[in-house]
Structures are given as structure tokens and as C-alpha cells.
Enzyme design. Structure first.
Site, PDB file in Angstrom:
ATOM      1  CE  LYS A   9      -1.940  -1.160   3.935  1.00 33.63           C
ATOM      2  NZ  LYS A   9      -1.328  -2.464   4.237  1.00 33.63           N
ATOM      3  NE  ARG A  84      -4.666   0.214   9.084  1.00 38.39           N
ATOM      4  CZ  ARG A  84      -3.472  -0.264   8.838  1.00 38.39           C
ATOM      5  NH1 ARG A  84      -3.175  -1.493   9.160  1.00 38.39           N
ATOM      6  NH2 ARG A  84      -2.566   0.481   8.293  1.00 38.39           N
ATOM      7  NE  ARG A 118       7.811  -2.219   6.137  1.00 43.69           N
ATOM      8  CZ  ARG A 118       6.508  -2.314   6.298  1.00 43.69           C
ATOM      9  NH1 ARG A 118       5.706  -1.851   5.378  1.00 43.69           N
ATOM     10  NH2 ARG A 118       6.023  -2.880   7.361  1.00 43.69           N
ATOM     11  NE  ARG A 151       6.314  -0.343  10.136  1.00 40.81           N
ATOM     12  CZ  ARG A 151       5.238  -0.417   9.352  1.00 40.81           C
ATOM     13  NH1 ARG A 151       5.223   0.210   8.190  1.00 40.81           N
ATOM     14  NH2 ARG A 151       4.183  -1.097   9.730  1.00 40.81           N
ATOM     15  NE  ARG A 162       2.156  -4.774  10.940  1.00 42.05           N
ATOM     16  CZ  ARG A 162       3.249  -4.727  10.189  1.00 42.05           C
ATOM     17  NH1 ARG A 162       4.376  -5.235  10.623  1.00 42.05           N
ATOM     18  NH2 ARG A 162       3.217  -4.171   9.009  1.00 42.05           N
TER      19      ARG A 162
HETATM   20  P1  AP5 Z   1       4.861  -1.545   1.892  1.00 37.32           P
HETATM   21  O1  AP5 Z   1       4.576  -0.651   0.750  1.00 37.32           O
HETATM   22  O2  AP5 Z   1       5.595  -0.977   3.061  1.00 37.32           O
HETATM   23  O3  AP5 Z   1       3.552  -2.339   2.370  1.00 37.32           O
HETATM   24  P2  AP5 Z   1       2.265  -1.837   3.132  1.00 37.32           P
HETATM   25  O4  AP5 Z   1       1.103  -2.547   2.534  1.00 37.32           O
HETATM   26  O5  AP5 Z   1       2.229  -0.346   3.180  1.00 37.32           O
HETATM   27  O6  AP5 Z   1       2.574  -2.485   4.532  1.00 37.32           O
HETATM   28  P3  AP5 Z   1       2.564  -1.907   5.993  1.00 37.32           P
HETATM   29  O7  AP5 Z   1       3.291  -2.957   6.824  1.00 37.32           O
HETATM   30  O8  AP5 Z   1       3.120  -0.513   6.098  1.00 37.32           O
HETATM   31  O9  AP5 Z   1       1.086  -1.914   6.312  1.00 37.32           O
HETATM   32  P4  AP5 Z   1       0.457  -1.973   7.659  1.00 37.32           P
HETATM   33  O10 AP5 Z   1      -0.935  -1.800   7.232  1.00 37.32           O
HETATM   34  O11 AP5 Z   1       0.733  -3.153   8.503  1.00 37.32           O
HETATM   35  O12 AP5 Z   1       1.194  -0.805   8.480  1.00 37.32           O
HETATM   36  P5  AP5 Z   1       0.848   0.713   8.728  1.00 37.32           P
HETATM   37  O13 AP5 Z   1       2.098   1.473   8.740  1.00 37.32           O
HETATM   38  O14 AP5 Z   1      -0.263   1.181   7.867  1.00 37.32           O
HETATM   39  O15 AP5 Z   1       5.693  -2.774   1.288  1.00 37.32           O
HETATM   40  C1  AP5 Z   1       6.239  -3.783   2.123  1.00 37.32           C
HETATM   41  C2  AP5 Z   1       7.660  -4.154   1.648  1.00 37.32           C
HETATM   42  O16 AP5 Z   1       7.585  -4.796   0.389  1.00 37.32           O
HETATM   43  C3  AP5 Z   1       8.586  -2.963   1.449  1.00 37.32           C
HETATM   44  O17 AP5 Z   1       9.873  -3.337   1.854  1.00 37.32           O
HETATM   45  C4  AP5 Z   1       8.570  -2.706  -0.057  1.00 37.32           C
HETATM   46  O18 AP5 Z   1       9.791  -2.154  -0.470  1.00 37.32           O
HETATM   47  C5  AP5 Z   1       8.342  -4.097  -0.599  1.00 37.32           C
HETATM   48  N1  AP5 Z   1       7.535  -4.132  -1.811  1.00 37.32           N
HETATM   49  C6  AP5 Z   1       6.395  -3.438  -2.062  1.00 37.32           C
HETATM   50  N2  AP5 Z   1       5.900  -3.756  -3.277  1.00 37.32           N
HETATM   51  C7  AP5 Z   1       6.743  -4.696  -3.779  1.00 37.32           C
HETATM   52  C8  AP5 Z   1       6.762  -5.445  -4.990  1.00 37.32           C
HETATM   53  N3  AP5 Z   1       5.833  -5.307  -5.924  1.00 37.32           N
HETATM   54  N4  AP5 Z   1       7.743  -6.332  -5.172  1.00 37.32           N
HETATM   55  C9  AP5 Z   1       8.693  -6.499  -4.245  1.00 37.32           C
HETATM   56  N5  AP5 Z   1       8.741  -5.825  -3.076  1.00 37.32           N
HETATM   57  C10 AP5 Z   1       7.764  -4.934  -2.851  1.00 37.32           C
HETATM   58  O19 AP5 Z   1       0.235   0.620  10.221  1.00 37.32           O
HETATM   59  C11 AP5 Z   1       1.086   0.319  11.326  1.00 37.32           C
HETATM   60  C12 AP5 Z   1       0.317   0.323  12.617  1.00 37.32           C
HETATM   61  O20 AP5 Z   1      -0.320   1.600  12.837  1.00 37.32           O
HETATM   62  C13 AP5 Z   1      -0.841  -0.686  12.705  1.00 37.32           C
HETATM   63  O21 AP5 Z   1      -0.387  -1.969  13.070  1.00 37.32           O
HETATM   64  C14 AP5 Z   1      -1.695  -0.031  13.812  1.00 37.32           C
HETATM   65  O22 AP5 Z   1      -1.134  -0.220  15.073  1.00 37.32           O
HETATM   66  C15 AP5 Z   1      -1.592   1.448  13.461  1.00 37.32           C
HETATM   67  N6  AP5 Z   1      -2.646   1.879  12.530  1.00 37.32           N
HETATM   68  C16 AP5 Z   1      -2.477   2.306  11.242  1.00 37.32           C
HETATM   69  N7  AP5 Z   1      -3.652   2.648  10.684  1.00 37.32           N
HETATM   70  C17 AP5 Z   1      -4.607   2.445  11.643  1.00 37.32           C
HETATM   71  C18 AP5 Z   1      -6.035   2.602  11.695  1.00 37.32           C
HETATM   72  N8  AP5 Z   1      -6.719   3.039  10.622  1.00 37.32           N
HETATM   73  N9  AP5 Z   1      -6.672   2.278  12.834  1.00 37.32           N
HETATM   74  C19 AP5 Z   1      -5.996   1.851  13.922  1.00 37.32           C
HETATM   75  N10 AP5 Z   1      -4.662   1.659  13.947  1.00 37.32           N
HETATM   76  C20 AP5 Z   1      -3.968   1.955  12.826  1.00 37.32           C
END
Ligand code: AP5
Length: 210
Positions: A9, A84, A118, A151, A162
Site C-alpha cells: 500500500k 481499518r 523492509r 520498524r 498484524r
Molecule cells: P509496503 O509498501 O511498506 O507495504 P504496506 O502494505 O504499506 O505495509 P505496511 O506494513 O506498512 O502496512 P500496515 O498496514 O501493517 O502498516 P501501517 O504502517 O499502515 O511494502 C512492504 C515491503 O515490500 C517494502 O519493503 C517494499 O519495499 C516491498 N515491496 C512493495 N511492493 C513490492 C513489490 N511489488 N515487489 C517487491 N517488493 C515490494 O500501520 C502500522 C500500525 O499503525 C498498525 O499496526 C496499527 O497499530 C496502526 N494503525 C495504522 N492505521 C490504523 C487505523 N486506521 N486504525 C488503527 N490503527 C492503525
């Protein structure tokens, strides 16, 4: 932008935000920044984020509502990681219209390998992967020269949690948008060399939005 942790994402939101010239709002980054700055909110949410649990709904809703009121969001935005839960989705309807929900789908094997490699820039939030998308200089961000870090929610136990939280709490949000006719499934299994295949699927669904 919906999808399990590691679906990409953040990576795709960065590319789309540059293409469409509207901001990417990464909700996870906003929380991590609050923790880093040791704000009142940051102190309250630290334990949730590092264990991979969701932050309580009312805190997530307030944060997003406030951020979307800023000037740079008035011509559109890519919201990465919100809503979410069904409660968040229903609350959002009251303060902002969602035009499309892009649902990034990838297999568990792909998710685990992406998450375990990552690295994120401490300064600008740019995302890398030790094998798939390495920086030019190890440990240093190509964009701003900031230090890259792993992270706190990338330990195996937190990753597992997660994925579980995603299945329990966020999957129903996908059905919620599907029923409203707003959902577009995006195959996000492609390797990074083929990222254009992911982006072109998104563009097809974003074409007719005002
Ligand atoms: P990346 O782009 O980082 O993936 P992502 O889907 O953004 O994954 P996240 O882990 O950031 O999502 P998340 O939803 O768990 O965390 P968030 O920060 O939102 O890609 C992943 C890796 O793959 C990278 O290394 C990238 O380089 C690689 N990659 C990407 N595409 C590729 C491809 N095509 N081929 C090869 N490699 C590739 O949330 C974190 C925390 O915040 C949550 O756990 C929660 O505690 C809190 N939080 C966030 N939003 C909310 C909410 N709405 N409500 C409550 N709590 C929340």
C-alpha cells in the site's frame, strides 16, 4: 488503500501520489511520528503500534479527520491504511467522501518476505527492501540521506499479530466497500520490476473520478 500488511500500500501510494499530484496520507506513519515526537497521543498509542494491534478507533478517526481538513487534501488524496474497522468506515462517511477503495491482494508467502526485508527512512518515510528495492548506499535513504531502520512491529510475533488483526478487523471493511460498489481488487503479487502492472490496474479504476 486497503490490503494486508506488506501488500505494498505504502509503496504504490507513493507512486500514485507523485503521478496524480495529490498527497499520500499514511496513517501508520502519522502514528509512528507521534510516537517518535513523544506527543500525548504518541505516548498513549505506543503499545498498540509496537505489538501490531490497532489503535483505538476514536484516536484513529480524530487523527484522520484533522489531517484531511488541511489545505493540501482539498483536491484529493490517497489514504493509506484507513479505514481499518467498520466503525472507522462508518465514521469516515460522515466527514469525507470516498470515491474508490483499492484493495491490494497478495499471497501470505509474498507478504512475509516483503515485511521481513523492509527498511524505512527515519526522516522522510521512504520505503525500501533489502533485496527487492535496496537503497544505493546500504542503510541510507536515496531521497534525503536519512538513516533507514527496521520498524518495531516487524518482529515475527508482531507481524503474525498484524496479519491476524487484519483478518479479524479489516477484512469486513473490504466487504463493506464491495457492497457499496466502490471496491476494486488489485493483484499486488507482481515483482517490483513489474510494478507498472500494479499501477496500471489502479489507474484503470481511478480514470473517471472527478
Ligand atoms: P509496503 O509498501 O511498506 O507495504 P504496506 O502494505 O504499506 O505495509 P505496511 O506494513 O506498512 O502496512 P500496515 O498496514 O501493517 O502498516 P501501517 O504502517 O499502515 O511494502 C512492504 C515491503 O515490500 C517494502 O519493503 C517494499 O519495499 C516491498 N515491496 C512493495 N511492493 C513490492 C513489490 N511489488 N515487489 C517487491 N517488493 C515490494 O500501520 C502500522 C500500525 O499503525 C498498525 O499496526 C496499527 O497499530 C496502526 N494503525 C495504522 N492505521 C490504523 C487505523 N486506521 N486504525 C488503527 N490503527 C492503525
Amino acid at each position: 488503500m486497503l490490503g494486508p500488511p506488506g501488500a505494498g500500500k505504502g509503496t504504490y501510494a507513493e507512486i500514485l501520489s507523485d503521478k496524480y499530484n495529490v498527497p499520500r496520507i499514511p496513517v501508520g506513519d502519522l502514528f509512528r511520528q507521534a510516537i517518535k515526537d513523544e506527543t500525548k497521543l504518541g505516548k498513549k498509542i505506543k503499545k498498540y503500534v509496537s505489538h501490531g494491534d490497532l489503535v483505538p478507533d476514536e484516536m484513529a478517526i480524530d487523527l484522520v479527520k484533522e489531517r484531511l481538513q488541511e489545505d493540501d487534501c482539498q483536491n484529493g488524496f490517497f489514504l493509506d491504511g484507513f479505514p481499518r474497522t467498520i466503525i472507522q468506515a462508518e465514521a469516515m462517511e460522515k466527514f469525507k467522501k470516498i470515491d474508490k477503495a483499492l484493495n491490494f491482494v497478495a499471497s501470505d508467502r509474498v507478504l512475509m518476505s516483503r515485511l521481513s526485508g523492509r527498511r524505512t527512512c527515519r526522516e522522510c518515510g521512504a520505503i525500501y527492501h533489502v533485496e527487492n528495492i535496496p537503497p544505493k548506499v546500504e542503510g541510507i535513504c536515496d531521497r534525503c540521506g536519512g538513516r533507514l531502520y527496521k520498524r518495531s512491529d516487524e518482529k515475527p510475533q508482531a507481524i503474525k499479530n498484524r496479519l491476524r488483526v487484519y483478518r479479524e478487523k479489516t477484512k469486513p471493511v473490504i466487504d463493506y466497500f464491495r457492497k457499496k460498489g466502490l471496491l476494486a481488487d488489485i493483484d499486488a503479487n507482481y515483482r517490483i520490476e513489474e510494478v507498472d502492472k500494479v499501477i496500471s490496474q489502479c489507474e484503470k479504476h481511478l480514470q473517471n473520478l472527478s
